[in-house]
Design a protein around this motif. Sequence first.
Motif, PDB file in Angstrom:
ATOM      1  N   GLU A 107       0.832  -1.203   0.000  1.00 44.37           N
ATOM      2  CA  GLU A 107       0.000   0.000   0.000  1.00 44.37           C
ATOM      3  C   GLU A 107       0.861   1.244   0.000  1.00 44.37           C
ATOM      4  O   GLU A 107       2.002   1.233   0.490  1.00 44.37           O
ATOM      5  N   CYS A 113      -2.831   0.222  -3.907  1.00 41.13           N
ATOM      6  CA  CYS A 113      -2.365  -1.109  -3.518  1.00 41.13           C
ATOM      7  C   CYS A 113      -1.916  -1.842  -4.768  1.00 41.13           C
ATOM      8  O   CYS A 113      -2.702  -2.019  -5.700  1.00 41.13           O
ATOM      9  N   TRP A 142     -10.242  -2.859   0.619  1.00 39.36           N
ATOM     10  CA  TRP A 142      -9.605  -2.071   1.673  1.00 39.36           C
ATOM     11  C   TRP A 142     -10.340  -2.289   2.989  1.00 39.36           C
ATOM     12  O   TRP A 142     -11.575  -2.254   3.022  1.00 39.36           O
ATOM     13  N   CYS A 150      -4.753  -3.205   2.609  1.00 41.41           N
ATOM     14  CA  CYS A 150      -5.192  -3.818   1.361  1.00 41.41           C
ATOM     15  C   CYS A 150      -5.374  -5.320   1.586  1.00 41.41           C
ATOM     16  O   CYS A 150      -4.580  -5.953   2.302  1.00 41.41           O
TER      17      CYS A 150
END
Length: 117
Positions: free
Chosen positions: A6, A22, A36, A96
Amino acid sequence: QVQLVESGGGLVQPGGSLRLTCTASGSISDIITMGWYRQAPGKERELVALLFTRGGPTNYADSVKGRFTISKDYSYNIIYLQMSSLQPEDTAVYYCNAKHPRGVDSWGQGTQVTVSS
């Protein structure tokens, strides 16, 4: 194995915007969803937004609907989270996530988002 990295976190004033990125590498062909999550101090990790890598609806937490947008690039190995109208309650570490068959999850290391004046 999938690696998720990320970037894009930081400090922003209330009402401001940030975009998180990401990037996935490794064995990405079996990823079902990417999304997320976030975790604030003293709270459980919660879903923010996710999408299906092969098309379909996107899902958002009620608290971010209309303010956050999740998207992907054409190659499906990069996802973004555009965050607008940020509020102090959005302060958290954002992670992520990639979901694979048989309930397997991959996680990034997290990126801090702080909303403060």
